[in-house]
Scaffold this active site. Sequence first.
Site, PDB file in Angstrom:
ATOM      1  N   ARG A 193      -1.649   7.297  -5.104  1.00  0.00           N
ATOM      2  CA  ARG A 193      -2.940   7.174  -5.802  1.00  0.00           C
ATOM      3  C   ARG A 193      -3.992   8.079  -5.179  1.00  0.00           C
ATOM      4  O   ARG A 193      -4.730   8.767  -5.878  1.00  0.00           O
ATOM      5  CB  ARG A 193      -3.423   5.719  -5.816  1.00  0.00           C
ATOM      6  CG  ARG A 193      -2.593   4.821  -6.718  1.00  0.00           C
ATOM      7  CD  ARG A 193      -3.065   3.382  -6.687  1.00  0.00           C
ATOM      8  NE  ARG A 193      -2.924   2.858  -5.332  1.00  0.00           N
ATOM      9  CZ  ARG A 193      -3.864   2.165  -4.689  1.00  0.00           C
ATOM     10  NH1 ARG A 193      -5.013   1.908  -5.256  1.00  0.00           N
ATOM     11  NH2 ARG A 193      -3.661   1.724  -3.480  1.00  0.00           N
ATOM     12  N   ASN A 232      -1.343   0.950  -9.042  1.00  0.00           N
ATOM     13  CA  ASN A 232      -0.019   0.413  -8.801  1.00  0.00           C
ATOM     14  C   ASN A 232       0.280  -0.640  -9.854  1.00  0.00           C
ATOM     15  O   ASN A 232      -0.636  -1.309 -10.335  1.00  0.00           O
ATOM     16  CB  ASN A 232       0.065  -0.238  -7.416  1.00  0.00           C
ATOM     17  CG  ASN A 232       0.008   0.770  -6.294  1.00  0.00           C
ATOM     18  OD1 ASN A 232       0.404   1.910  -6.448  1.00  0.00           O
ATOM     19  ND2 ASN A 232      -0.485   0.337  -5.157  1.00  0.00           N
TER      20      ASN A 232
END
Length: 90
Positions: free
Chosen positions: A52, A70
């Site tokens: 990320r 996620n």
Amino acid sequence: MCSLFLAAAAVAVPATPLRLLRRGLAAAMSTAGPLKSVDYEVFGRVQGRGARTYTEGEAKKIGVVGWVKNTSKGTVTGQVQGPEEKVNSM
């Protein structure tokens, strides 16, 4: 080193994205070319490896916007928006 598989598809945006890429849509729209939006999901050993954070940094460098998070399936999913040429480079 593990293999990562990237699948792009037209899917609905989750109701509450967990992490926004911190750039305004106006910055991405400042070019005159056509805009593009791509939903994606990354499979493999991606959670807990900085996927990320890396994606956010690359998006800032390239000049696109979107979100990344996620999932409960152990994947990372997101959306990239901006000028077609820049989105394709992501």
